[in-house]
Motif scaffolding. Structure first.
Motif, PDB file in Angstrom:
ATOM      1  N   LEU A 144     -15.205 -20.836  58.714  1.00  0.00           N
ATOM      2  CA  LEU A 144     -16.162 -21.453  59.616  1.00  0.00           C
ATOM      3  C   LEU A 144     -17.222 -22.227  58.838  1.00  0.00           C
ATOM      4  O   LEU A 144     -17.645 -21.798  57.759  1.00  0.00           O
ATOM      5  CB  LEU A 144     -16.845 -20.404  60.492  1.00  0.00           C
ATOM      6  N   GLY A 145     -17.635 -23.349  59.381  1.00  0.00           N
ATOM      7  CA  GLY A 145     -18.669 -24.160  58.742  1.00  0.00           C
ATOM      8  C   GLY A 145     -19.107 -25.282  59.662  1.00  0.00           C
ATOM      9  O   GLY A 145     -18.595 -25.433  60.779  1.00  0.00           O
ATOM     10  N   SER A 146     -20.036 -26.076  59.198  1.00  0.00           N
ATOM     11  CA  SER A 146     -20.485 -27.213  59.989  1.00  0.00           C
ATOM     12  C   SER A 146     -19.350 -28.224  60.143  1.00  0.00           C
ATOM     13  O   SER A 146     -18.582 -28.460  59.211  1.00  0.00           O
ATOM     14  CB  SER A 146     -21.685 -27.877  59.305  1.00  0.00           C
TER      15      SER A 146
ATOM     16  N   PRO B  22     -24.745 -29.852  71.215  1.00  0.00           N
ATOM     17  CA  PRO B  22     -25.441 -28.570  71.001  1.00  0.00           C
ATOM     18  C   PRO B  22     -24.687 -27.608  70.088  1.00  0.00           C
ATOM     19  O   PRO B  22     -25.296 -26.745  69.467  1.00  0.00           O
ATOM     20  CB  PRO B  22     -25.584 -28.004  72.417  1.00  0.00           C
ATOM     21  N   ALA B  23     -23.364 -27.720  69.994  1.00  0.00           N
ATOM     22  CA  ALA B  23     -22.566 -26.871  69.105  1.00  0.00           C
ATOM     23  C   ALA B  23     -22.111 -27.685  67.898  1.00  0.00           C
ATOM     24  O   ALA B  23     -21.622 -28.808  68.053  1.00  0.00           O
ATOM     25  CB  ALA B  23     -21.356 -26.312  69.840  1.00  0.00           C
ATOM     26  N   THR B  24     -22.275 -27.129  66.711  1.00  0.00           N
ATOM     27  CA  THR B  24     -21.985 -27.885  65.487  1.00  0.00           C
ATOM     28  C   THR B  24     -21.135 -27.118  64.486  1.00  0.00           C
ATOM     29  O   THR B  24     -20.942 -27.590  63.358  1.00  0.00           O
ATOM     30  CB  THR B  24     -23.297 -28.292  64.801  1.00  0.00           C
ATOM     31  N   VAL B  25     -20.611 -25.949  64.867  1.00  0.00           N
ATOM     32  CA  VAL B  25     -19.848 -25.107  63.939  1.00  0.00           C
ATOM     33  C   VAL B  25     -18.406 -24.987  64.425  1.00  0.00           C
ATOM     34  O   VAL B  25     -18.153 -24.846  65.618  1.00  0.00           O
ATOM     35  CB  VAL B  25     -20.480 -23.708  63.804  1.00  0.00           C
ATOM     36  N   ALA B  26     -17.470 -25.045  63.481  1.00  0.00           N
ATOM     37  CA  ALA B  26     -16.054 -24.910  63.823  1.00  0.00           C
ATOM     38  C   ALA B  26     -15.281 -24.368  62.628  1.00  0.00           C
ATOM     39  O   ALA B  26     -15.779 -24.348  61.491  1.00  0.00           O
ATOM     40  CB  ALA B  26     -15.468 -26.256  64.252  1.00  0.00           C
ATOM     41  N   GLY B  27     -14.049 -23.964  62.893  1.00  0.00           N
ATOM     42  CA  GLY B  27     -13.134 -23.563  61.830  1.00  0.00           C
ATOM     43  C   GLY B  27     -12.207 -24.723  61.508  1.00  0.00           C
ATOM     44  O   GLY B  27     -11.250 -24.989  62.243  1.00  0.00           O
ATOM     45  N   GLU B  28     -12.492 -25.434  60.436  1.00  0.00           N
ATOM     46  CA  GLU B  28     -11.691 -26.590  60.029  1.00  0.00           C
ATOM     47  C   GLU B  28     -10.727 -26.203  58.920  1.00  0.00           C
ATOM     48  O   GLU B  28     -11.062 -25.421  58.029  1.00  0.00           O
ATOM     49  CB  GLU B  28     -12.588 -27.722  59.539  1.00  0.00           C
ATOM     50  N   ILE B  29      -9.542 -26.794  58.956  1.00  0.00           N
ATOM     51  CA  ILE B  29      -8.570 -26.609  57.875  1.00  0.00           C
ATOM     52  C   ILE B  29      -8.860 -27.642  56.800  1.00  0.00           C
ATOM     53  O   ILE B  29      -8.834 -28.846  57.051  1.00  0.00           O
ATOM     54  CB  ILE B  29      -7.132 -26.764  58.390  1.00  0.00           C
ATOM     55  N   ARG B  30      -9.141 -27.175  55.627  1.00  0.00           N
ATOM     56  CA  ARG B  30      -9.463 -28.068  54.511  1.00  0.00           C
ATOM     57  C   ARG B  30      -8.340 -28.012  53.478  1.00  0.00           C
ATOM     58  O   ARG B  30      -7.687 -26.994  53.303  1.00  0.00           O
ATOM     59  CB  ARG B  30     -10.801 -27.680  53.882  1.00  0.00           C
ATOM     60  N   GLY B  31      -8.137 -29.096  52.787  1.00  0.00           N
ATOM     61  CA  GLY B  31      -7.134 -29.134  51.730  1.00  0.00           C
ATOM     62  C   GLY B  31      -5.733 -29.394  52.212  1.00  0.00           C
ATOM     63  O   GLY B  31      -4.780 -29.309  51.413  1.00  0.00           O
ATOM     64  N   TYR B  32      -5.565 -29.726  53.480  1.00  0.00           N
ATOM     65  CA  TYR B  32      -4.224 -30.017  54.011  1.00  0.00           C
ATOM     66  C   TYR B  32      -3.891 -31.478  53.720  1.00  0.00           C
ATOM     67  O   TYR B  32      -4.571 -32.389  54.198  1.00  0.00           O
ATOM     68  CB  TYR B  32      -4.172 -29.749  55.512  1.00  0.00           C
ATOM     69  N   ASP B  33      -2.853 -31.714  52.946  1.00  0.00           N
ATOM     70  CA  ASP B  33      -2.455 -33.066  52.543  1.00  0.00           C
ATOM     71  C   ASP B  33      -1.202 -33.462  53.322  1.00  0.00           C
ATOM     72  O   ASP B  33      -0.080 -33.165  52.905  1.00  0.00           O
ATOM     73  CB  ASP B  33      -2.197 -33.119  51.035  1.00  0.00           C
TER      74      ASP B  33
ATOM     75  N   GLU C 274     -25.131 -21.548  68.114  1.00  0.00           N
ATOM     76  CA  GLU C 274     -25.802 -21.062  66.906  1.00  0.00           C
ATOM     77  C   GLU C 274     -25.367 -21.918  65.710  1.00  0.00           C
ATOM     78  O   GLU C 274     -24.172 -22.042  65.427  1.00  0.00           O
ATOM     79  CB  GLU C 274     -25.440 -19.596  66.662  1.00  0.00           C
ATOM     80  N   PRO C 275     -26.316 -22.538  64.965  1.00  0.00           N
ATOM     81  CA  PRO C 275     -25.931 -23.431  63.866  1.00  0.00           C
ATOM     82  C   PRO C 275     -25.529 -22.721  62.572  1.00  0.00           C
ATOM     83  O   PRO C 275     -24.930 -23.347  61.693  1.00  0.00           O
ATOM     84  CB  PRO C 275     -27.194 -24.274  63.650  1.00  0.00           C
TER      85      PRO C 275
END
Length: 414
Positions: A43-45, A55-66, A219-220
């Motif tokens: 989880l992150g911004s 109003p909501a700015t946080v999510a679970g993003e997948i990083r490093g996917y090529d 919640e930020p």
């Protein structure tokens, strides 16, 4: 504990022989699993679009996917991020299973996946082209790339699978419902099914409908945005990803010497009545029917992977259903999705994959963000760290916006 002999007597049992996981806290089964046991959060911004106006700015993003390394170049222009992630997860699940699809009959492997609303990121991009430049700039691939059945279709085409195929749209319960449907096909004689769910809606078009429900956390701080079953619960955090599983006829898997993560022993789905009907919610009935389908009692269940909606009212309703079935603090409960967020159509499938890994390694992963469960809920919530209890049977619970309920029982093969 070992499931009763009667529960193992299914002549057309469905077992899971392959896992493909794409999650915000790990790409691939083992990376995800180690991160989950270690409490590594995804989880992150939000970075995939400018969320500062919302109003909501946080999510679970997948990083490093090529995707350029993992997806054939010809498919890149015609697929959304959701579909690319699903294609990767399906490929990993088939590889993990060791199943040679060419050795089966032409219609020996089918595909059934879950969806929440289609490939909205692709659709938003093409609508912007339409509004900003004109119809001549809209991709011809828009005709199918947005479609809610696109993951099933693209997996079938890419892998050359011509067996039974379908898609289920039951919001956050979809991954369980898809696996329940896959088991039906196994029982009807299909040797193997690719099933589960992967979703990706981290764009304005996917963000706004979730905000409109009033259930998202605003919640930020990523560490406090999603605290299910806590006295400080304030909504859920969305994420992207999910899991694709290879579900196989147990006899077929045994005959080819395949390893099974576990057996799908029971499944049930219900729909909540209208709010003003005076009838009780359907979650408890879904739990009881899944156990009945598995020919198990509540005492046979070693762990519950909870839906964990993250809002006080919804958490209380789930706790009441669990307490009615198992008794107060009657079974360990966990929600490792606090490390990924709620993944819409991908969340329940990822929970099932996580439960199977829990059975494989004899350990219950924790509900990482919630330090202490609200005592009023009466749950034995696994927090702080993994609990090594050697579980053999897990119940996975899911609820979807609109009244969907689903439950799946998985057992370790003995």
């Amino acid at each position: 504990m070992t499931p009763p002999i009667a529960a193992q007597a299914d002549p057309r049992a469905a077992v899971v022989t392959g896992l493909g996981i794409v999650a915000p806290n790990g790409l691939g089964t083992e990376e995800f699993w180690q991160a989950t046991l270690s409490g590594v959060s995804g989880l992150g911004s939000v970075t995939r679009f400018d969320a500062s106006r919302y109003p909501a700015t946080v999510a679970g993003e997948i990083r490093g996917y090529d995707d350029e390394k993992l997806i054939p170049s010809r498919l890149l222009p015609q697929t959304d991020r959701m579909t690319r992630l699903a294609l990767t997860a399906a490929d990993w699940a088939l590889r993990d299973s060791g199943l040679d699809t060419d050795r089966l009959s032409e219609y020996g492997v089918g595909v059934v996946t879950a969806a929440s609303g289609g490939a909205v990121e692709f659709g938003q991009k093409e609508l912007q082209q339409l509004w900003g430049h004109g119809k001549e700039y809209v991709s011809a691939y828009q005709s199918f790339a947005w479609f809610y059945a696109v993951n099933t279709g693209q997996i079938s085409i890419q892998q050359g699978l011509r067996g039974p195929s379908s898609v289920l749209l039951t919001e956050q319960t979809g991954g369980i419902d898809a696996l329940g449907q896959a088991r039906r096909h196994i029982r009807k004689g299909t040797p193997a099914m690719v099933s589960g769910g992967v979703d990706a809606m981290l764009c304005p078009w996917g963000w706004l409908p979730q905000l409109a429900t009033g259930l998202m956390s605003t919640e930020p701080d990523p560490a406090r945005a999603y605290l299910p079953f806590s006295a400080d619960a304030c909504g859920y955090t969305p994420g992207e990803g999910g899991a694709i599983l290879l579900v196989e006829d147990a006899v077929h898997a045994r005959d080819r010497g395949a390893h099974a993560y576990g057996r799908i022993a029971g499944y049930a789905a219900t729909l909540d009545p209208a709010p003003d009907s005076g009838r009780p919610p359907g979650l408890r009935r879904a739990l009881e029917e899944a156990l009945r389908d598995a020919r198990l009692t509540p005492a046979d269940v070693d762990v519950v992977f909870a839906d964990a909606a993250g809002s006080p009212e919804a958490d209380r309703a789930e706790a009441e259903a669990l307490n009615a079935v198992f008794g107060r603090r009657g079974v360990p409960v966990t929600a490792p999705k606090t490390l990924t967020g709620r993944l819409l159509a991908g969340g329940a499938a990822l929970d099932v994959a996580t439960a199977l890994l829990s059975l494989r390694d004899g350990v219950i992963p924790p509900t990482a963000s919630t330090v202490r469960a609200d005592p009023a809920l009466g749950l034995d919530l696994v927090t702080e760290g993994p609990r090594e209890t050697g579980p053999c049977t897990a119940l996975v619970v899911a609820r979807g916006h609109g009244g969907f309920n689903a439950a799946l029982v998985v057992c370790r093969e003995t």
